[in-house]
Design a protein around this motif. Sequence first.
Motif, short mmCIF file in Angstrom:
data_model
loop_
_atom_site.label_atom_id
_atom_site.label_comp_id
_atom_site.label_asym_id
_atom_site.label_seq_id
_atom_site.Cartn_x
_atom_site.Cartn_y
_atom_site.Cartn_z
N GLU A 62 1.15 -1.22 0.14
CA GLU A 62 -0.18 0.31 -0.41
C GLU A 62 1.03 0.95 -0.38
OE1 GLU A 62 -3.73 2.28 3.09
OE2 GLU A 62 -3.07 -0.03 3.42
N ASP A 91 -5.15 2.58 -2.14
CA ASP A 91 -5.46 3.34 -1.76
C ASP A 91 -6.06 5.08 -1.50
OD1 ASP A 91 -7.03 5.16 1.01
OD2 ASP A 91 -6.46 4.37 2.00
N HIS A 99 -9.05 -0.16 -0.64
CA HIS A 99 -9.89 0.30 0.52
C HIS A 99 -10.00 1.89 -0.09
CE1 HIS A 99 -5.90 -0.74 3.51
NE2 HIS A 99 -6.62 -1.77 3.19
N GLU A 140 -12.68 2.08 5.25
CA GLU A 140 -11.51 2.11 6.25
C GLU A 140 -11.93 3.45 7.88
OE1 GLU A 140 -7.09 2.79 5.77
OE2 GLU A 140 -6.33 1.17 6.35
#
Length: 213
Positions: free
Chosen positions: A87, A117, A149, A191
């Motif tokens: 990530e 993300d 995410h 998240e």
Amino acid sequence: MAVLGCYINMVHPVQAERRKALDRFKEQIRYARDFGCGIIGTETGNVHAEIIYTEENFKEQPYLDVVESVRELVTEAEKFGVIVGIEGGVNHPIHSPIVMKRLLDCVDSNNLQVIFDPVNYLTPENYMNQDVIIKQAFELFGDRIVILHAKDFVIENNEKKEVPVGKGLLNYNAVLPFIKTNKPYINILLEETKEPDIIDSIAFLKRIYYQTV
């Protein structure tokens, strides 16, 4: 279990601590399948022991240290048939879609994939260009994304503040059409969204997902 989180500082400035972190990750690689999980995720860390914002992360040596660490983790993952999910984010050595693509090219293995993300790549300075950044990420490594995410953000006092999904500035109309077309079965992980907002956030994502062509 969609992904086993083992978030470590793979560029820790103290070699003994870095080694401890890598060995911990490799241990979880060996046992991931016992949990019915095929993906283990981490960010790439920080050149300081404490995770603070520093442009030192953007220099070449931290990037090379990441490559060395990731290559070691991926070599272990190949033995056990699991995926290392990396990530990226603006406060890490892998701080942009371009650098993420460079990492994927340097560590040439299908056992290395991406946890994407989009909020992680945005700052108070660049968030108005988020559509361009998101499109760039999909063009560079969209085929390597294994986890998405979902979170959201607002800008307050020139700082990025995370908020429940659907209540911020992230343009999910730039994200979900690509996911629907190219990664229709990918796991999307909420998240920074907590009760009582979870149900509304899921409904928001579904509404955009199913209304896209």
